[in-house]
Design a protein around this motif. Structure first.
Motif, PDB file in Angstrom:
ATOM      1  N   ASP A   6       0.862  -1.175   0.000  1.00 36.59           N
ATOM      2  CA  ASP A   6       0.000   0.000   0.000  1.00 36.59           C
ATOM      3  C   ASP A   6       0.902   1.230   0.000  1.00 36.59           C
ATOM      4  N   ILE A   7       0.782   2.059  -1.029  1.00 38.42           N
ATOM      5  CA  ILE A   7       1.509   3.325  -1.065  1.00 38.42           C
ATOM      6  C   ILE A   7       0.683   4.347  -0.300  1.00 38.42           C
ATOM      7  N   LEU A   8       1.245   4.886   0.761  1.00 38.35           N
ATOM      8  CA  LEU A   8       0.507   5.770   1.655  1.00 38.35           C
ATOM      9  C   LEU A   8       0.975   7.217   1.475  1.00 38.35           C
ATOM     10  N   ILE A   9       0.029   8.100   1.144  1.00 34.65           N
ATOM     11  CA  ILE A   9       0.349   9.504   0.878  1.00 34.65           C
ATOM     12  C   ILE A   9      -0.520  10.402   1.755  1.00 34.65           C
ATOM     13  N   PRO A  10       0.017  10.922   2.848  1.00 31.91           N
ATOM     14  CA  PRO A  10      -0.701  11.960   3.598  1.00 31.91           C
ATOM     15  C   PRO A  10      -0.583  13.281   2.845  1.00 31.91           C
ATOM     16  N   THR A  11      -1.655  14.048   2.779  1.00 34.16           N
ATOM     17  CA  THR A  11      -1.608  15.273   1.978  1.00 34.16           C
ATOM     18  C   THR A  11      -2.389  16.398   2.620  1.00 34.16           C
ATOM     19  N   TYR A  12      -1.982  17.627   2.271  1.00 36.94           N
ATOM     20  CA  TYR A  12      -2.708  18.806   2.720  1.00 36.94           C
ATOM     21  C   TYR A  12      -2.383  19.979   1.792  1.00 36.94           C
ATOM     22  N   ASN A  13      -3.388  20.425   1.053  1.00 37.37           N
ATOM     23  CA  ASN A  13      -3.310  21.632   0.214  1.00 37.37           C
ATOM     24  C   ASN A  13      -2.153  21.628  -0.779  1.00 37.37           C
ATOM     25  N   CYS A  41      -3.009   4.881  -1.556  1.00 40.48           N
ATOM     26  CA  CYS A  41      -3.956   5.298  -0.518  1.00 40.48           C
ATOM     27  C   CYS A  41      -3.617   6.723  -0.086  1.00 40.48           C
ATOM     28  N   VAL A  42      -4.574   7.622  -0.214  1.00 35.13           N
ATOM     29  CA  VAL A  42      -4.381   9.034   0.100  1.00 35.13           C
ATOM     30  C   VAL A  42      -5.232   9.408   1.306  1.00 35.13           C
ATOM     31  N   SER A  43      -4.621  10.097   2.263  1.00 32.02           N
ATOM     32  CA  SER A  43      -5.370  10.641   3.394  1.00 32.02           C
ATOM     33  C   SER A  43      -5.256  12.159   3.359  1.00 32.02           C
ATOM     34  N   ASP A  44      -6.352  12.806   3.047  1.00 31.25           N
ATOM     35  CA  ASP A  44      -6.423  14.258   2.904  1.00 31.25           C
ATOM     36  C   ASP A  44      -6.775  14.879   4.256  1.00 31.25           C
ATOM     37  N   ASN A  45      -5.864  15.703   4.759  1.00 30.73           N
ATOM     38  CA  ASN A  45      -6.047  16.296   6.080  1.00 30.73           C
ATOM     39  C   ASN A  45      -6.923  17.552   6.006  1.00 30.73           C
ATOM     40  N   CYS A  46      -8.075  17.385   5.362  1.00 29.86           N
ATOM     41  CA  CYS A  46      -9.075  18.457   5.241  1.00 29.86           C
ATOM     42  C   CYS A  46      -8.537  19.645   4.454  1.00 29.86           C
ATOM     43  N   SER A  47      -8.028  19.366   3.253  1.00 31.65           N
ATOM     44  CA  SER A  47      -7.491  20.428   2.403  1.00 31.65           C
ATOM     45  C   SER A  47      -8.587  21.412   2.007  1.00 31.65           C
ATOM     46  N   SER A  48      -8.181  22.674   1.829  1.00 31.22           N
ATOM     47  CA  SER A  48      -9.134  23.701   1.401  1.00 31.22           C
ATOM     48  C   SER A  48      -9.029  23.989  -0.089  1.00 31.22           C
ATOM     49  N   ILE A  67      -6.945   3.011  -6.266  1.00 32.68           N
ATOM     50  CA  ILE A  67      -6.654   4.292  -5.635  1.00 32.68           C
ATOM     51  C   ILE A  67      -7.745   4.548  -4.599  1.00 32.68           C
ATOM     52  N   TYR A  68      -7.336   4.723  -3.355  1.00 34.75           N
ATOM     53  CA  TYR A  68      -8.290   4.940  -2.268  1.00 34.75           C
ATOM     54  C   TYR A  68      -8.070   6.339  -1.690  1.00 34.75           C
ATOM     55  N   TYR A  69      -9.181   7.012  -1.410  1.00 31.73           N
ATOM     56  CA  TYR A  69      -9.111   8.385  -0.906  1.00 31.73           C
ATOM     57  C   TYR A  69      -9.934   8.510   0.362  1.00 31.73           C
ATOM     58  N   HIS A  70      -9.311   9.085   1.391  1.00 31.87           N
ATOM     59  CA  HIS A  70     -10.022   9.389   2.636  1.00 31.87           C
ATOM     60  C   HIS A  70      -9.772  10.848   2.989  1.00 31.87           C
ATOM     61  N   ASP A  84      -3.488   7.642  11.392  1.00 33.91           N
ATOM     62  CA  ASP A  84      -4.779   7.205  10.862  1.00 33.91           C
ATOM     63  C   ASP A  84      -4.601   6.481   9.529  1.00 33.91           C
ATOM     64  N   LEU A  85      -3.742   7.015   8.683  1.00 27.75           N
ATOM     65  CA  LEU A  85      -3.498   6.397   7.382  1.00 27.75           C
ATOM     66  C   LEU A  85      -2.858   5.028   7.530  1.00 27.75           C
ATOM     67  N   MET A  86      -1.910   4.902   8.454  1.00 27.04           N
ATOM     68  CA  MET A  86      -1.283   3.601   8.708  1.00 27.04           C
ATOM     69  C   MET A  86      -2.338   2.596   9.169  1.00 27.04           C
TER      70      MET A  86
END
Length: 310
Positions: A6-13, A41-48, A67-70, A84-86
């Motif tokens: 699982d490729i894990l990508i935390p992201t924000y803006n 797998c992408v975890s979006d930290n509430c991007s604006s 591709i999974y998005y949360h 959370d992503l882990m």
């Protein structure tokens, strides 16, 4: 399920950078026929920005790629988003990538091949810095393409400090999250160092500097350094091993990181009092007694300060 990474990508803006990242990953997955073995797998930290819509478009445009998005309901902070992503990962291995960093061509296929050939704890890639003016500066220029390390303290001491930059690091997922959460007082934004060190200590790993992850150097970060360059936070990742290694070994792990990343002290000529203050702050943060740590750290800082005059 045949999925192994699982490729894990935390992201924000960072919508545009994230989109480029996913597109490059899709290309690597498709060219190496890894559709059944790798997921993104992408975890979006509430991007604006337009992150949510952009990722949804990429999902629709690539139906053969998992591709999974949360999206978090609120910005919960960097470290909680990573945790959370882990917790959402399901494959036996995870690969961490920053939203604006890009793994080298062929690296993903290399990791899959290594997993299939041997039982490994982790793979650490090389680095290259992607600067705002378009220049690319290679880093981690070792004399070897890749090297396999046996499990144990010596390996952890030698290369775990490289995990300060998490992008491209492959880790076995087994027990990592549980071990990390078991000591909440030591949770820190450099949890990748603990995870990598733990894998190296238990299972060993591979350092493959030939595959250089591209690190974007010019984007503003959603966090900043404190007076001691967050070394107090880094050290927490090594405190997890206080019951597994001797006090002297633990001391040497902290000193090793401090010496390899002394830029975090921001040592400057004509500012000895500021350096002394940083030294006192860092020494005061140690939650456990490590004989000789203060002395050896002082020697290291004195030597680096003397170099600033050369």
């Amino acid at each position: 399920m045949n999925r192994i990474i699982d490729i894990l990508i935390p992201t924000y803006n960072r919508c545009e950078f994230l989109a480029k990242n996913i597109q490059l990953l899709v290309q690597q997955i498709s060219e190496a026929n890894l559709q059944d073995q790798v997921a993104i797998c992408v975890s979006d930290n509430c991007s604006s920005d337009h992150t949510q819509a952009t990722v949804q478009e990429l999902i629709q445009a690539n139906p053969t790629i998992s591709i999974y998005y949360h999206r978090q309901n609120t910005n919960i902070g960097l470290e909680p988003n990573v945790v959370d992503l882990m917790g959402r990962a399901v494959s036996p291995y995870v690969m961490w990538i920053g939203d604006d960093d890009y793994i080298a061509d062929g690296y993903l296929a290399y990791c899959v091949a290594q997993i299939q050939e041997q039982n490994i704890g982790c793979i650490i890639p090389g680095l290259k810095n992607l600067n705002a003016d378009g220049t690319v500066v290679d880093a981690r220029n070792e004399s070897f393409a890749s090297k396999t390390y046996e499990p144990g303290y010596e390996t952890m001491w030698a290369i775990s400090h490289l995990a300060h930059q998490m992008s491209g690091i492959l880790l076995t997922r087994d027990s990592l999250l549980e071990s990390y959460l078991d000591k909440p007082a030591y949770r820190n934004p450099y949890l990748f160092i603990f995870w990598t060190a733990d894998c190296l200590f238990r299972l060993g790993g591979i350092y493959a500097p030939i595959y250089k992850t591209g690190i974007t150097t010019f984007n503003a970060k959603d966090w900043g350094y404190n007076q001691v360059g967050l070394l107090d936070e880094v050290f927490k990742s090594y405190y997890y091993f206080e019951s597994k290694v001797s006090p002297i070994q633990l001391r040497e792990l902290l000193l090793r990181f401090s010496k390899m990343h002394s830029y975090r002290y921001n040592i400057r000529k004509y500012e000895p009092l500021k350096l002394l203050k940083k030294y006192k702050i860092l020494c005061s943060t140690l939650p456990i007694q490590l004989r000789g740590f203060n002395y050896h750290l002082a020697l290291h800082l004195i030597k680096d300060y003397a170099k600033s005059w050369l």
